[in-house]
Design an enzyme around this catalytic site. Structure first.
Site, PDB file in Angstrom:
ATOM      1  N   HIS A   1       2.330   3.378  -0.966  1.00  0.00           N
ATOM      2  CA  HIS A   1       1.763   4.144   0.147  1.00  0.00           C
ATOM      3  C   HIS A   1       1.337   5.535  -0.324  1.00  0.00           C
ATOM      4  O   HIS A   1       0.262   6.032   0.046  1.00  0.00           O
ATOM      5  CB  HIS A   1       2.813   4.244   1.257  1.00  0.00           C
TER       6      HIS A   1
ATOM      7  N   GLU B   1      -1.892   5.353  -2.201  1.00  0.00           N
ATOM      8  CA  GLU B   1      -3.031   5.261  -1.268  1.00  0.00           C
ATOM      9  C   GLU B   1      -3.462   6.647  -0.798  1.00  0.00           C
ATOM     10  O   GLU B   1      -4.655   6.955  -0.721  1.00  0.00           O
ATOM     11  CB  GLU B   1      -2.630   4.388  -0.080  1.00  0.00           C
ATOM     12  N   HIS B   2      -2.492   7.510  -0.499  1.00  0.00           N
ATOM     13  CA  HIS B   2      -2.804   8.879  -0.066  1.00  0.00           C
ATOM     14  C   HIS B   2      -3.476   9.669  -1.188  1.00  0.00           C
ATOM     15  O   HIS B   2      -4.461  10.381  -0.963  1.00  0.00           O
ATOM     16  CB  HIS B   2      -1.511   9.601   0.341  1.00  0.00           C
TER      17      HIS B   2
ATOM     18  N   GLU C   1       4.118  11.684   8.153  1.00  0.00           N
ATOM     19  CA  GLU C   1       3.861  10.348   8.694  1.00  0.00           C
ATOM     20  C   GLU C   1       5.183   9.631   8.959  1.00  0.00           C
ATOM     21  O   GLU C   1       5.338   8.948   9.982  1.00  0.00           O
ATOM     22  CB  GLU C   1       2.999   9.556   7.717  1.00  0.00           C
TER      23      GLU C   1
END
Length: 856
Positions: A71, A74-75, A152
């Site tokens: 994750h 991805e950022h 998040e």
């Protein structure tokens, strides 16, 4: 025209791709020499191009010492490349060309996508390709983006869905990849690794080099160019040069739910006011069974809502409010079939009985055996949807999950599985499945806009035949204006019980008829959209049920318990959802808060509900709008039948007087004043600041300039407030049209204090103004052109757009044409002047309303 790449980059071609009979797009499949699989889609009619690239790596591949790394990767991928080192370049290019982007990390794959004006696909694709060729992963961005991931995480940590999912993962087989912590946070991505002497950025670089391999990537490119030109782009941007590290698509051969994990009852205390039971069965990965779709067949029968269904019996007993059956592939190799039920208070006392009935129903299905006619009916529905697919950019459709229930179940319910129940039946045949798709006779009067074809003191009838889409679909909008609904909060609650009518529309929804049933301060709206053949029949059924509404005591009790639960749980919503509601309460007249509605719920009786429809029809006015594959004659006949239904129920009713109409009104804020309100929520560790600038009364000019201004500041807001200052994960700007006024909103949800965020928003606005001032004239002109360039809507969008003009009493059906005319005259100086007057601190016409929502 760009020539095809000279070097041979294609290993295999696939030209025989099956498509719907109404699909005019052209397709080509390719496998490049480095193993990258590509689907090209040429759509000469599109104004928006789209690209998606999927990498077969997800959070199940995270190293155990760095949970959340996939994750985090991805950022980080978006934050600059060797060719385009600026962290803002990709987003800035998309924003300047009316584009957008998205990315998400799943269990076993990560998806990156964007859309952009078709004329700018070339430049966007160039920037996009660099992420997979030479990303930067700079040290300066690493810690900053960890903070974004942590925000998040904080957004989701107190949501029941994510809490339950993490419990499920934690209780799976020890050592199985499914048990990993997917999202990551500051502790797992930065603090813990460094305590162990691990540098997160080094592990991130290794993860990218190891897993971002071309042979486990797939890509889809949709553009208006020919297939040959789209293919040439692959060579131009060196998609064949993406490194192939010889990875295999990982398949998990063992389920995360072994003998020690099955036959367990897990109880979780929720944050929200809810009662739910979910029964989960390990399921194989049946993505390859797309022709038979056994998982969908089972889910259809267990999740059916008609007479004789599992839900019907559970509702009759007063135990269950809703039921959903779902087959889901978790990752390649394993999946789960779940039956999830929202329980009533009574149902919470009968959990074992509810579970037993589920197994009874499964036993009933087993003894009944597969029914060919049901499978054929599902196939027919899928075939119709495939033939008349409204989706503009066709992408790979969701795979079919699951085939059979796992034989290992709790012994307590083995007997139930072998027996049926007297109330269970297979569903009846669906009367709403369409069979006629021909175009209705053409009207002699062809108009690009709706026409008022009938009007009297009771009803206005608007009609527009579809002459653009040649679709066998239409929309029906029926509005009943009656001021009684919003007059008292008790009336609003009584009306909400009529929402149970929608629960009776299951077969129609299966057959592609969308239905919405809404109340407002002015009355009731019923919207139906879909295949035209059975639509009038369906609309008459809905209006008849509303006018003659009756419900038994048990259904009433369940309905009101569900309503009370919804109103109670609103307080647990995300802060940015709550702030939007509170701002509406501050400026919109004649609306009720969730707390006010909740306070009167217990005072509403079954008798109140039964008598409400009659009271509602004491004085009313109707509007009917039909748009699509219909005729003027059919529309007039429908209007007569709907009027007759209502008048027969209330023979002593009268038409509503003009001064009895109750339109929404908004407070006009005072120029030069600002109002700051503080409110509290008790659930989330993050708060929200929402700043709303009241621009003024809606007009084509105000709407257009405000929309353009929002586009100009949207990307800087994301970059400055989210990426650079790390104020929160959810950062956005919006141009909103409320009831009469137009607004510009700036929204920041995160852990920082409200005072600090308010201060930084003011600083950001000044920076955004400087960016507009410094913007080259050529870039500004293009932004205006891209923003207001005509983009043909779908039939459904067109229907909604026309209805908005009718319902608001503005009747400006040519508004889009006017907007394009204004766009040709808008200057940069005009936008800056607009900003200075209405947004900038000290502006003569600035009307600022700010709401800070924080945890108590």
């Amino acid at each position: 025209m760009t020539k095809k790449a000279k070097r041979n980059i294609v290993h295999k071609r696939f030209d025989s791709i099956v498509k719907g009979s109404q699909d005019t797009k052209k397709y080509r499949g390719l496998e490049l020499t480095n193993g990258l699989r590509v689907l090209l889609v040429s759509d000469s009619k599109t104004r928006v191009s789209a690209v998606a690239l999927d990498v077969k790596v997800g959070h199940l591949m995270d190293p155990w010492e760095l949970p959340g790394l996939a994750h985090f990767c991805e950022h980080m991928l978006f934050l600059g490349t060797a060719k385009y080192p600026s962290e803002r370049e990709y987003f800035k290019y998309l924003a300047a060309n009316n584009g957008d982007s998205n990315a998400y990390t799943d269990t076993d794959h990560t998806n990156y996508s964007f859309e952009v004006r078709s004329e700018k696909l070339y430049g966007a694709l160039d920037r996009f390709a660099q992420f997979f060729l030479d990303p930067q992963f700079t040290e300066s961005a690493t810690e900053r983006e960890v903070c974004a991931v942590n925000c998040e995480y904080l957004d989701k940590v107190n949501e029941d869905f994510w809490r339950c999912l993490q419990v499920e993962r934690s209780l799976s087989k020890p050592g199985h990849d499914y048990s990993k912590f997917a999202i990551g946070n500051k502790k797992t991505l930065l603090e813990d690794p460094r305590t162990k002497g691990i540098e997160p950025r080094d592990v991130l670089l290794d993860f990218y080099k190891n897993w971002y391999s071309s042979d486990i990537m797939t890509c889809c490119i949709v553009g208006k160019e020919s297939l040959d030109v789209l293919e040439s782009y692959l060579g131009s941007f060196k998609f064949d040069a993406i490194k192939n590290t010889r990875k295999e698509r990982k398949i998990w051969k063992d389920s995360p739910f072994g003998p020690d994990q099955l036959a367990k009852r897990i109880e979780i205390v929720p944050i929200q006011n809810t009662g739910q039971v979910s029964i989960k069965f390990p399921f194989p990965d049946l993505n390859g069974e797309f022709l038979s779709q056994p998982g969908d067949y089972i889910a259809h029968l267990i999740g059916h809502e008609g007479p004789g269904s599992l839900l019907s019996e559970l509702k009759r007993l007063g135990w269950v409010i809703s039921l959903e059956a779902d087959n889901h592939t978790i990752a390649s190799g394993f999946g789960v079939f779940s039956v999830t039920m929202d329980l009533s208070t009574e149902g919470l006392e009968h959990v074992d009985d509810v579970i037993q009935l589920v197994f009874n129903f499964i036993g009933f299905l087993k003894s009944s055996g597969p029914q060919k006619w049901i499978h054929d009916e599902l196939a027919e529905l899928n075939a119709v949807d495939f033939r008349f697919d409204d989706v503009k950019h066709t992408m790979e459709k969701a795979s079919i999950l699951a085939e059979c229930l796992h034989p290992k179940i709790r012994k307590n319910f083995e007997t139930a599985l072998k027996t049926s129940h007297h109330a269970f039946n297979l569903p009846e045949k669906n009367e709403y499945i369409p069979s006629k798709f021909d175009q209705k006779p053409r009207e002699p009067v062809k108009s690009g806009y709706p026409r008022l074809i009938s009007e009297d003191e009771w009803i206005q009838v608007w009609f527009k035949q579809d002459n653009e889409y040649n679709s066998p679909k239409q929309g029906i909008m029926f509005a009943l204006t009656t001021p009684l609904v919003a007059k008292k909060s008790k009336n609003v609650v009584a009306f909400k019980s009529l929402d149970t009518i929608i629960e009776e529309t299951y077969n129609a929804r299966l057959a592609g008829l969308e239905c919405q049933f809404e109340s407002s301060s002015s009355g009731v709206q019923i919207r139906v959209f879909g295949y035209d053949e059975k639509q009038s029949l369906f609309a008459k059924h809905l209006v008849n049920r509303m006018a003659n509404f009756q419900v038994n005591r048990l259904c009433f009790d369940i309905s009101f318990e569900s309503l009370k639960r919804t109103l109670t749980n609103h307080a647990f919503s995300q802060p940015h959802d709550l702030s939007a509601h509170f701002i509406d309460l501050l400026v919109v007249d004649n609306i009720w808060s969730k707390e006010q509605l909740l306070a009167v719920c217990d005072s509403v009786t079954l008798e109140d509900v039964h008598g409400f429809a009659i009271k509602m029809l004491q004085a009313f006015h109707m509007e009917l709008f039909v748009h699509g594959n219909s005729t003027e004659k059919d529309t007039l006949q429908l209007s007569k039948e709907l009027s007759d239904i209502l008048k027969s129920v209330a023979p002593n009713s009268r038409p509503l007087k003009r001064d009895e109409h109750n339109p929404h009104r908004e407070l006009q804020l005072i120029n030069g004043h600002e109002h700051v309100y503080r409110h509290f929520q008790k659930t989330h560790d993050v708060g929200c600041v929402e700043v709303a600038f009241q621009i003024g009364v809606q007009s084509t000019y105000n709407n257009s300039v405000n929309k353009l201004l929002n586009e100009l500041i949207k990307n800087p807001a994301y970059t400055i407030l989210r990426t650079n200052e790390a104020l929160g994960y959810n950062v956005s700007t919006e141009s909103r049209l409320n009831d009469g006024n137009v607004y510009l909103h700036v929204i920041v949800q995160g852990p920082e204090s409200a005072d600090h965020v308010l201060e930084r928003i003011e600083v950001f606005l000044e920076s955004a103004r400087e960016e507009i001032v410094a913007m080259p004239q050529e870039d500004f002109d293009y932004q205006v052109w891209a923003m207001f360039k005509e983009n043909p809507p779908t039939l459904s969008q067109c229907f909604s757009m026309f209805w908005s003009e009718i319902h608001s009493r503005q009747y400006n059906f040519g508004r889009n044409k006017e907007v394009r005319g204004i766009s040709k005259r808008i200057t940069k100086e005009e936008v800056i002047n607009f900003f200075d007057r209405k947004i900038r601190k000290g502006g003569a016409e600035r009307r600022k309303l700010a709401l800070g929502l924080w945890k108590k």
